[in-house]
Motif scaffolding. Structure first.
Motif, PDB file in Angstrom:
ATOM      1  N   ASN A  44       0.849  -1.204   0.000  1.00 37.08           N
ATOM      2  CA  ASN A  44       0.000   0.000   0.000  1.00 37.08           C
ATOM      3  C   ASN A  44       0.881   1.249   0.000  1.00 37.08           C
ATOM      4  OD1 ASN A  44      -2.655  -1.155   0.051  1.00 37.08           O
ATOM      5  ND2 ASN A  44      -2.257  -1.804   2.155  1.00 37.08           N
ATOM      6  N   LYS A  45       1.972   1.173   0.749  1.00 39.05           N
ATOM      7  CA  LYS A  45       2.924   2.289   0.771  1.00 39.05           C
ATOM      8  C   LYS A  45       3.618   2.405  -0.591  1.00 39.05           C
ATOM      9  CE  LYS A  45       2.663   3.514   5.203  1.00 39.05           C
ATOM     10  NZ  LYS A  45       3.607   3.071   6.211  1.00 39.05           N
ATOM     11  N   THR A  46       3.893   1.260  -1.199  1.00 39.97           N
ATOM     12  CA  THR A  46       4.534   1.273  -2.522  1.00 39.97           C
ATOM     13  C   THR A  46       3.640   1.983  -3.538  1.00 39.97           C
ATOM     14  OG1 THR A  46       5.639  -0.833  -2.062  1.00 39.97           O
ATOM     15  CG2 THR A  46       5.517  -0.166  -4.361  1.00 39.97           C
ATOM     16  N   LEU A  47       2.354   1.643  -3.532  1.00 36.19           N
ATOM     17  CA  LEU A  47       1.406   2.269  -4.459  1.00 36.19           C
ATOM     18  C   LEU A  47       1.317   3.773  -4.230  1.00 36.19           C
ATOM     19  CD1 LEU A  47      -1.536  -0.318  -4.509  1.00 36.19           C
ATOM     20  CD2 LEU A  47      -0.079   0.308  -6.435  1.00 36.19           C
ATOM     21  N   SER A  48       1.247   4.161  -2.957  1.00 38.29           N
ATOM     22  CA  SER A  48       1.157   5.578  -2.606  1.00 38.29           C
ATOM     23  C   SER A  48       2.406   6.338  -3.051  1.00 38.29           C
ATOM     24  CB  SER A  48       0.957   5.712  -1.092  1.00 38.29           C
ATOM     25  OG  SER A  48       1.007   7.056  -0.706  1.00 38.29           O
ATOM     26  N   CYS A  49       3.575   5.789  -2.751  1.00 38.05           N
ATOM     27  CA  CYS A  49       4.846   6.437  -3.114  1.00 38.05           C
ATOM     28  C   CYS A  49       5.031   6.492  -4.627  1.00 38.05           C
ATOM     29  CB  CYS A  49       6.020   5.689  -2.483  1.00 38.05           C
ATOM     30  SG  CYS A  49       6.120   5.848  -0.691  1.00 38.05           S
ATOM     31  N   LEU A  50       4.602   5.424  -5.306  1.00 40.55           N
ATOM     32  CA  LEU A  50       4.723   5.367  -6.769  1.00 40.55           C
ATOM     33  C   LEU A  50       3.851   6.440  -7.414  1.00 40.55           C
ATOM     34  CD1 LEU A  50       5.975   3.861  -9.173  1.00 40.55           C
ATOM     35  CD2 LEU A  50       4.041   2.291  -9.115  1.00 40.55           C
ATOM     36  N   ASP A  51       2.656   6.637  -6.861  1.00 34.57           N
ATOM     37  CA  ASP A  51       1.737   7.655  -7.376  1.00 34.57           C
ATOM     38  C   ASP A  51       2.344   9.054  -7.229  1.00 34.57           C
ATOM     39  OD1 ASP A  51      -0.876   8.347  -8.473  1.00 34.57           O
ATOM     40  OD2 ASP A  51      -1.262   9.271  -6.519  1.00 34.57           O
ATOM     41  N   GLN A  52       2.927   9.325  -6.062  1.00 34.60           N
ATOM     42  CA  GLN A  52       3.582  10.625  -5.830  1.00 34.60           C
ATOM     43  C   GLN A  52       4.750  10.825  -6.792  1.00 34.60           C
ATOM     44  OE1 GLN A  52       4.724  11.141  -1.697  1.00 34.60           O
ATOM     45  NE2 GLN A  52       2.773  10.362  -0.977  1.00 34.60           N
ATOM     46  N   ALA A  53       5.540   9.770  -6.959  1.00 33.94           N
ATOM     47  CA  ALA A  53       6.704   9.850  -7.847  1.00 33.94           C
ATOM     48  C   ALA A  53       6.269  10.102  -9.291  1.00 33.94           C
ATOM     49  CB  ALA A  53       7.510   8.558  -7.765  1.00 33.94           C
ATOM     50  N   GLU A  54       5.236   9.411  -9.741  1.00 38.67           N
ATOM     51  CA  GLU A  54       4.754   9.565 -11.119  1.00 38.67           C
ATOM     52  C   GLU A  54       4.274  10.989 -11.378  1.00 38.67           C
ATOM     53  OE1 GLU A  54       3.198   5.037 -12.191  1.00 38.67           O
ATOM     54  OE2 GLU A  54       1.818   6.491 -11.295  1.00 38.67           O
ATOM     55  N   ASN A  55       3.535  11.554 -10.430  1.00 35.44           N
ATOM     56  CA  ASN A  55       3.037  12.926 -10.597  1.00 35.44           C
ATOM     57  C   ASN A  55       4.178  13.929 -10.678  1.00 35.44           C
ATOM     58  OD1 ASN A  55       0.313  12.215 -10.590  1.00 35.44           O
ATOM     59  ND2 ASN A  55       0.169  12.263  -8.365  1.00 35.44           N
ATOM     60  N   ALA A  56       5.188  13.751  -9.824  1.00 37.77           N
ATOM     61  CA  ALA A  56       6.340  14.659  -9.832  1.00 37.77           C
ATOM     62  C   ALA A  56       7.137  14.522 -11.126  1.00 37.77           C
ATOM     63  CB  ALA A  56       7.239  14.368  -8.630  1.00 37.77           C
ATOM     64  N   ILE A  57       7.314  13.287 -11.586  1.00 35.47           N
ATOM     65  CA  ILE A  57       8.057  13.034 -12.825  1.00 35.47           C
ATOM     66  C   ILE A  57       7.354  13.667 -14.021  1.00 35.47           C
ATOM     67  CG2 ILE A  57       8.589  11.186 -14.490  1.00 35.47           C
ATOM     68  CD1 ILE A  57       9.456   9.470 -12.062  1.00 35.47           C
ATOM     69  N   LYS A  58       6.033  13.542 -14.065  1.00 31.29           N
ATOM     70  CA  LYS A  58       5.271  14.128 -15.172  1.00 31.29           C
ATOM     71  C   LYS A  58       5.472  15.634 -15.257  1.00 31.29           C
ATOM     72  CE  LYS A  58       1.227  12.107 -14.371  1.00 31.29           C
ATOM     73  NZ  LYS A  58      -0.233  11.855 -14.483  1.00 31.29           N
ATOM     74  N   GLN A  59       5.482  16.297 -14.106  1.00 26.68           N
ATOM     75  CA  GLN A  59       5.659  17.748 -14.089  1.00 26.68           C
ATOM     76  C   GLN A  59       7.057  18.147 -14.567  1.00 26.68           C
ATOM     77  OE1 GLN A  59       3.148  19.866 -13.639  1.00 26.68           O
ATOM     78  NE2 GLN A  59       1.935  17.984 -13.462  1.00 26.68           N
ATOM     79  N   ILE A  60       8.063  17.369 -14.169  1.00 26.71           N
ATOM     80  CA  ILE A  60       9.444  17.658 -14.597  1.00 26.71           C
ATOM     81  C   ILE A  60       9.567  17.518 -16.112  1.00 26.71           C
ATOM     82  CG2 ILE A  60      11.828  16.796 -14.539  1.00 26.71           C
ATOM     83  CD1 ILE A  60      11.337  16.049 -11.586  1.00 26.71           C
ATOM     84  N   VAL A  61       9.048  16.414 -16.641  1.00 23.87           N
ATOM     85  CA  VAL A  61       9.142  16.151 -18.086  1.00 23.87           C
ATOM     86  C   VAL A  61       8.298  17.146 -18.873  1.00 23.87           C
ATOM     87  CG1 VAL A  61       8.691  14.451 -19.890  1.00 23.87           C
ATOM     88  CG2 VAL A  61       9.655  13.709 -17.728  1.00 23.87           C
ATOM     89  N   ARG A  62       7.160  17.509 -18.315  1.00 25.87           N
ATOM     90  CA  ARG A  62       6.270  18.466 -18.990  1.00 25.87           C
ATOM     91  C   ARG A  62       6.946  19.823 -19.171  1.00 25.87           C
ATOM     92  NH1 ARG A  62      -0.049  19.557 -17.238  1.00 25.87           N
ATOM     93  NH2 ARG A  62      -0.612  20.845 -19.045  1.00 25.87           N
ATOM     94  N   GLN A 231       1.089  18.638 -26.175  1.00 27.27           N
ATOM     95  CA  GLN A 231      -0.223  19.270 -26.206  1.00 27.27           C
ATOM     96  C   GLN A 231      -0.124  20.749 -25.835  1.00 27.27           C
ATOM     97  OE1 GLN A 231      -3.187  17.739 -27.213  1.00 27.27           O
ATOM     98  NE2 GLN A 231      -3.889  19.866 -27.186  1.00 27.27           N
ATOM     99  N   ASP A 232       0.697  21.048 -24.837  1.00 22.06           N
ATOM    100  CA  ASP A 232       0.911  22.446 -24.422  1.00 22.06           C
ATOM    101  C   ASP A 232       1.482  23.267 -25.568  1.00 22.06           C
ATOM    102  OD1 ASP A 232      -0.004  21.853 -21.906  1.00 22.06           O
ATOM    103  OD2 ASP A 232       1.982  21.687 -20.991  1.00 22.06           O
ATOM    104  N   LYS A 233       2.452  22.665 -26.282  1.00 20.91           N
ATOM    105  CA  LYS A 233       3.072  23.365 -27.413  1.00 20.91           C
ATOM    106  C   LYS A 233       2.062  23.615 -28.528  1.00 20.91           C
ATOM    107  CE  LYS A 233       7.975  22.191 -27.142  1.00 20.91           C
ATOM    108  NZ  LYS A 233       9.093  21.486 -27.816  1.00 20.91           N
ATOM    109  N   ASP A 234       1.233  22.592 -28.804  1.00 23.63           N
ATOM    110  CA  ASP A 234       0.204  22.733 -29.842  1.00 23.63           C
ATOM    111  C   ASP A 234      -0.795  23.827 -29.471  1.00 23.63           C
ATOM    112  OD1 ASP A 234       1.393  20.719 -31.274  1.00 23.63           O
ATOM    113  OD2 ASP A 234       0.001  19.148 -30.629  1.00 23.63           O
ATOM    114  N   ASP A 235      -1.219  23.828 -28.208  1.00 21.67           N
ATOM    115  CA  ASP A 235      -2.170  24.846 -27.725  1.00 21.67           C
ATOM    116  C   ASP A 235      -1.557  26.239 -27.833  1.00 21.67           C
ATOM    117  OD1 ASP A 235      -3.921  22.821 -27.156  1.00 21.67           O
ATOM    118  OD2 ASP A 235      -3.536  22.785 -24.992  1.00 21.67           O
ATOM    119  N   GLN A 236      -0.276  26.347 -27.475  1.00 21.13           N
ATOM    120  CA  GLN A 236       0.408  27.636 -27.539  1.00 21.13           C
ATOM    121  C   GLN A 236       0.516  28.129 -28.973  1.00 21.13           C
ATOM    122  OE1 GLN A 236       4.311  27.627 -25.775  1.00 21.13           O
ATOM    123  NE2 GLN A 236       4.668  29.786 -26.186  1.00 21.13           N
TER     124      GLN A 236
END
Length: 275
Positions: A44-62, A231-236
């Motif tokens: 359960n902790k793995t799932l929670s930590c993985l979710d946090q990590a994925e969200n942070a990674i997406k923002q960095i790559v974005r 998508q952000d680039k296309d919108d811009q």
């Protein structure tokens, strides 16, 4: 992005930790229980930590920055190399060169040397003018540099974050990232110190299936971040085109009004002459 479920982690053996005598007490919050002398990770902790990590990674790559994959242990090399290549992200899977982050200027010199060798050895005319022994030595040097630095050949600046498979094994990379305030995402087994990384993902860092599942989850997060950036680039671009069209219409309208105003006095003068 396909969400990883509890059963997926269970099937991949993510919950299997190390022998209890090898544990790091700082991993206690992420350990569920002890069974047959082995610590079991709380999934359960793995799932929670993985979710946090994925969200942070997406923002960095974005934001258009790079995530560097680091995994030099044998069972992780293949999957990490494939995923990093697919996503066009830098990776280190042979061995970590000391100073790869903290002494990046020197690494860039080595990368330039590799590019020079690639160019030289791909030119048939140059190769034919080099003695056989020297050509062999250059080829060996090229192979060695490719093996160690091939994964970071396109890296022109420091990565924005690191994804590490084994914190203990890659302690030099983690230490360098800490010194430069580069965030670290890492799979942390029960013998690891999660305090060394910014986003620990508790789980088995030895089994191929476990490494593969968690690495692919991170890869999907990066992929989603790249899609959002596109998508952000296309919108811009659309917004800029609409603004340019609006400005053009406004200019045409203004010019038309000015022409009408300029023509009006002339018409009045012509009417007066006729009278």
């Amino acid at each position: 992005m396909a969400q990883i479920e509890y059963k997926d982690l269970l099937d991949a053996g993510v919950h299997f930790g190390h022998l209890t005598r090898k544990w790091d007490p700082r991993m206690a919050p992420y350990i569920f229980m002890e069974k047959n002398g082995i610590h079991i990770v709380d999934l359960n902790k793995t799932l929670s930590c993985l979710d946090q990590a994925e969200n942070a990674i997406k923002q960095i790559v974005r934001s258009g920055r790079k995530i560097m994959f680091v995994a030099t242990k044998k069972q992780a090399q293949e999957i990490v190399t494939e995923e990093a290549k697919r996503l066009k992200m830098p990776y280190v899977t042979d061995r970590w060169l000391g100073g790869m982050l903290t002494n990046f200027g020197t690494i860039r010199k080595s990368l330039k040397k590799l590019q020079t060798l690639d160019k030289m050895l791909s030119d048939e005319a140059t190769v034919n003018n080099i003695a056989k022994r020297e050509r062999l030595m250059l080829s060996r040097e090229q192979e060695k540099l490719n093996r160690v630095l091939g994964g970071v050949a396109d890296l022109t600046r420091l990565p924005a974050a690191l994804f590490v498979v084994d914190v203990k094994r890659e302690h030099i990379a983690v230490s360098e990232a800490q010194r430069l305030n580069i965030p670290v995402f890492a799979i942390c087994d029960t013998n690891s110190n999660p305090d060394l990384v910014d986003f620990p993902i508790p789980g088995n860092d030895d089994a191929y299936k476990s490494i593969s599942l968690l690495t692919l989850a991170v890869g999907k997060a990066i992929e989603e971040g790249l899609m959002e950036r596109k998508q952000d680039k296309d919108d811009q671009r659309l917004a800029e085109e609409e603004e340019a069209k609006r400005q053009s219409d406004l200019r045409n309208e203004t010019e038309s009004d000015e022409e009408t105003k300029a023509a009006a006095p002339k018409a009045v003068v012509e009417e007066s002459d006729e009278e």
